[in-house]
Design a protein around this motif. Sequence first.
Motif, PDB file in Angstrom:
ATOM      1  N   THR A  41       1.214  -1.294  -0.047  1.00  0.00           N
ATOM      2  CA  THR A  41       0.222  -0.290  -0.270  1.00  0.00           C
ATOM      3  C   THR A  41       1.028   1.594   0.319  1.00  0.00           C
ATOM      4  O   THR A  41       1.293   1.018   1.039  1.00  0.00           O
ATOM      5  CB  THR A  41      -1.410   0.282   1.478  1.00  0.00           C
ATOM      6  N   ILE A  42       1.108   1.849  -0.937  1.00  0.00           N
ATOM      7  CA  ILE A  42       1.999   3.425  -1.096  1.00  0.00           C
ATOM      8  C   ILE A  42      -0.025   4.663  -0.888  1.00  0.00           C
ATOM      9  O   ILE A  42      -0.129   4.912  -1.842  1.00  0.00           O
ATOM     10  CB  ILE A  42       2.238   3.583  -1.936  1.00  0.00           C
ATOM     11  N   LYS A  43       0.917   5.428  -0.203  1.00  0.00           N
ATOM     12  CA  LYS A  43      -0.156   6.786   0.138  1.00  0.00           C
ATOM     13  C   LYS A  43       0.149   7.997   0.039  1.00  0.00           C
ATOM     14  O   LYS A  43       1.697   7.731   0.268  1.00  0.00           O
ATOM     15  CB  LYS A  43      -0.916   6.775   1.166  1.00  0.00           C
ATOM     16  N   ASP A  44       0.107   9.033  -1.347  1.00  0.00           N
ATOM     17  CA  ASP A  44       0.539  10.293  -0.796  1.00  0.00           C
ATOM     18  C   ASP A  44      -0.435  11.050  -0.410  1.00  0.00           C
ATOM     19  O   ASP A  44      -1.394  11.446  -0.857  1.00  0.00           O
ATOM     20  CB  ASP A  44       1.034   9.959  -2.308  1.00  0.00           C
ATOM     21  N   GLY A  45      -0.824  11.234   0.964  1.00  0.00           N
ATOM     22  CA  GLY A  45      -1.614  11.639   1.678  1.00  0.00           C
ATOM     23  C   GLY A  45      -2.321  10.614   1.519  1.00  0.00           C
ATOM     24  O   GLY A  45      -3.037   9.737   2.649  1.00  0.00           O
ATOM     25  N   ASP A  46      -3.308  11.429   1.560  1.00  0.00           N
ATOM     26  CA  ASP A  46      -5.183  10.643   1.931  1.00  0.00           C
ATOM     27  C   ASP A  46      -5.481   9.442   0.911  1.00  0.00           C
ATOM     28  O   ASP A  46      -5.621   8.812   1.131  1.00  0.00           O
ATOM     29  CB  ASP A  46      -6.205  11.409   1.841  1.00  0.00           C
ATOM     30  N   LYS A  47      -4.186  10.812  -0.493  1.00  0.00           N
ATOM     31  CA  LYS A  47      -4.691   9.054  -2.056  1.00  0.00           C
ATOM     32  C   LYS A  47      -3.892   7.709  -1.729  1.00  0.00           C
ATOM     33  O   LYS A  47      -2.743   8.537  -1.258  1.00  0.00           O
ATOM     34  CB  LYS A  47      -4.085  10.250  -2.793  1.00  0.00           C
ATOM     35  N   GLU A  48      -4.863   6.564  -1.880  1.00  0.00           N
ATOM     36  CA  GLU A  48      -4.098   5.449  -2.429  1.00  0.00           C
ATOM     37  C   GLU A  48      -3.591   5.178  -3.567  1.00  0.00           C
ATOM     38  O   GLU A  48      -4.491   5.414  -4.509  1.00  0.00           O
ATOM     39  CB  GLU A  48      -4.752   4.466  -1.677  1.00  0.00           C
ATOM     40  N   LEU A  49      -1.911   5.294  -3.958  1.00  0.00           N
ATOM     41  CA  LEU A  49      -1.654   4.572  -5.448  1.00  0.00           C
ATOM     42  C   LEU A  49      -2.279   2.893  -5.593  1.00  0.00           C
ATOM     43  O   LEU A  49      -2.323   2.853  -5.202  1.00  0.00           O
ATOM     44  CB  LEU A  49       0.280   4.956  -5.176  1.00  0.00           C
ATOM     45  N   VAL A  50      -2.343   3.820  -6.729  1.00  0.00           N
ATOM     46  CA  VAL A  50      -2.761   2.363  -7.976  1.00  0.00           C
ATOM     47  C   VAL A  50      -1.433   2.084  -8.564  1.00  0.00           C
ATOM     48  O   VAL A  50      -0.922   2.910  -9.743  1.00  0.00           O
ATOM     49  CB  VAL A  50      -4.110   2.857  -8.752  1.00  0.00           C
ATOM     50  N   GLN A  51      -1.509   0.133  -8.377  1.00  0.00           N
ATOM     51  CA  GLN A  51      -0.094  -0.444  -9.135  1.00  0.00           C
ATOM     52  C   GLN A  51      -0.605  -0.218 -10.516  1.00  0.00           C
ATOM     53  O   GLN A  51      -1.391  -0.420 -11.072  1.00  0.00           O
ATOM     54  CB  GLN A  51      -0.218  -2.011  -8.768  1.00  0.00           C
ATOM     55  N   ASN A  52       0.329  -0.331 -11.570  1.00  0.00           N
ATOM     56  CA  ASN A  52       0.562  -0.267 -12.915  1.00  0.00           C
ATOM     57  C   ASN A  52      -0.437   1.016 -13.477  1.00  0.00           C
ATOM     58  O   ASN A  52      -0.759   1.248 -14.417  1.00  0.00           O
ATOM     59  CB  ASN A  52      -0.194  -1.135 -13.835  1.00  0.00           C
ATOM     60  N   THR A  53      -0.412   2.215 -12.190  1.00  0.00           N
ATOM     61  CA  THR A  53      -1.322   3.502 -12.928  1.00  0.00           C
ATOM     62  C   THR A  53       0.391   4.429 -12.754  1.00  0.00           C
ATOM     63  O   THR A  53       0.059   5.207 -12.909  1.00  0.00           O
ATOM     64  CB  THR A  53      -2.761   3.781 -12.363  1.00  0.00           C
ATOM     65  N   ASP A  54       0.217   4.234 -10.972  1.00  0.00           N
ATOM     66  CA  ASP A  54       1.019   4.984 -10.788  1.00  0.00           C
ATOM     67  C   ASP A  54       2.527   4.728 -10.158  1.00  0.00           C
ATOM     68  O   ASP A  54       3.052   5.414 -10.050  1.00  0.00           O
ATOM     69  CB  ASP A  54       0.295   5.598  -9.521  1.00  0.00           C
ATOM     70  N   TYR A  55       2.238   3.313 -10.381  1.00  0.00           N
ATOM     71  CA  TYR A  55       3.499   3.107 -10.132  1.00  0.00           C
ATOM     72  C   TYR A  55       3.665   1.437 -10.812  1.00  0.00           C
ATOM     73  O   TYR A  55       2.454   0.575 -10.708  1.00  0.00           O
ATOM     74  CB  TYR A  55       3.800   2.594  -8.889  1.00  0.00           C
ATOM     75  N   THR A  56       4.997   0.304 -10.657  1.00  0.00           N
ATOM     76  CA  THR A  56       5.110  -0.783 -11.191  1.00  0.00           C
ATOM     77  C   THR A  56       6.183  -1.483 -10.024  1.00  0.00           C
ATOM     78  O   THR A  56       6.914  -0.347  -9.488  1.00  0.00           O
ATOM     79  CB  THR A  56       6.322  -0.849 -12.292  1.00  0.00           C
ATOM     80  N   VAL A  57       6.046  -2.522  -9.899  1.00  0.00           N
ATOM     81  CA  VAL A  57       6.669  -2.752  -9.448  1.00  0.00           C
ATOM     82  C   VAL A  57       7.452  -4.255  -9.509  1.00  0.00           C
ATOM     83  O   VAL A  57       6.548  -5.172 -10.369  1.00  0.00           O
ATOM     84  CB  VAL A  57       5.923  -4.245  -7.562  1.00  0.00           C
ATOM     85  N   THR A  58       8.615  -4.624  -8.643  1.00  0.00           N
ATOM     86  CA  THR A  58       9.453  -5.502 -10.016  1.00  0.00           C
ATOM     87  C   THR A  58      10.041  -6.330  -8.198  1.00  0.00           C
ATOM     88  O   THR A  58      10.243  -5.878  -7.576  1.00  0.00           O
ATOM     89  CB  THR A  58      10.269  -5.838 -10.969  1.00  0.00           C
TER      90      THR A  58
END
Length: 170
Positions: A41-58
């Motif tokens: 779970t990655i949050k920018d303040g109250d906003k939860e970022l969405v995988q493959n929209t805001d970030y990728t994970v490897t």
Amino acid sequence: RLVKEGSVVSIPKLTKELAGLAITGIVNATCTGKEITQELTIKDGDKELVQNTDYTVTYQNNVNAGTATITIQGIGSYTGTITETFTILPGKATRGDMFNLANNVKVTWKEVPGAKYYKVYREGITDSGETRQDPVIVTDRLVGWDKQPGLTNGHAYRYKIVASLTGKGI
């Protein structure tokens, strides 16, 4: 300033660095022999970022016991890269089979995914030099021989097999 009709005006894209954002969900895991991933779970303040929209994970080294690496790469409105690690512990040891031989006890067990060593602890014999904290066998194989003086044929002993990443400590 006035813009002439038909002119192209570029609006700078606003981006934000991933560094400094709140990342949760990275936990140690037990080896299963399969890829281990994390519920991030990655949050920018109250906003939860969405995988493959805001970030990728490897992931790297996320199958066997040891240290696995997670690389989080910002995309879209987010930039930068964050690298995190987590530990994959060996799976729990299985029950051992024992064979009472003339001058020792042979102990065998099944492989535990991710284990590099096995530590065998014995209960059921009293010896001033033996403590329950010390293994009687440390090996990288699926068999060990308990050769402690004082073992007697026909006596029952209980063994605990613990999977480990190292030959020392757990």
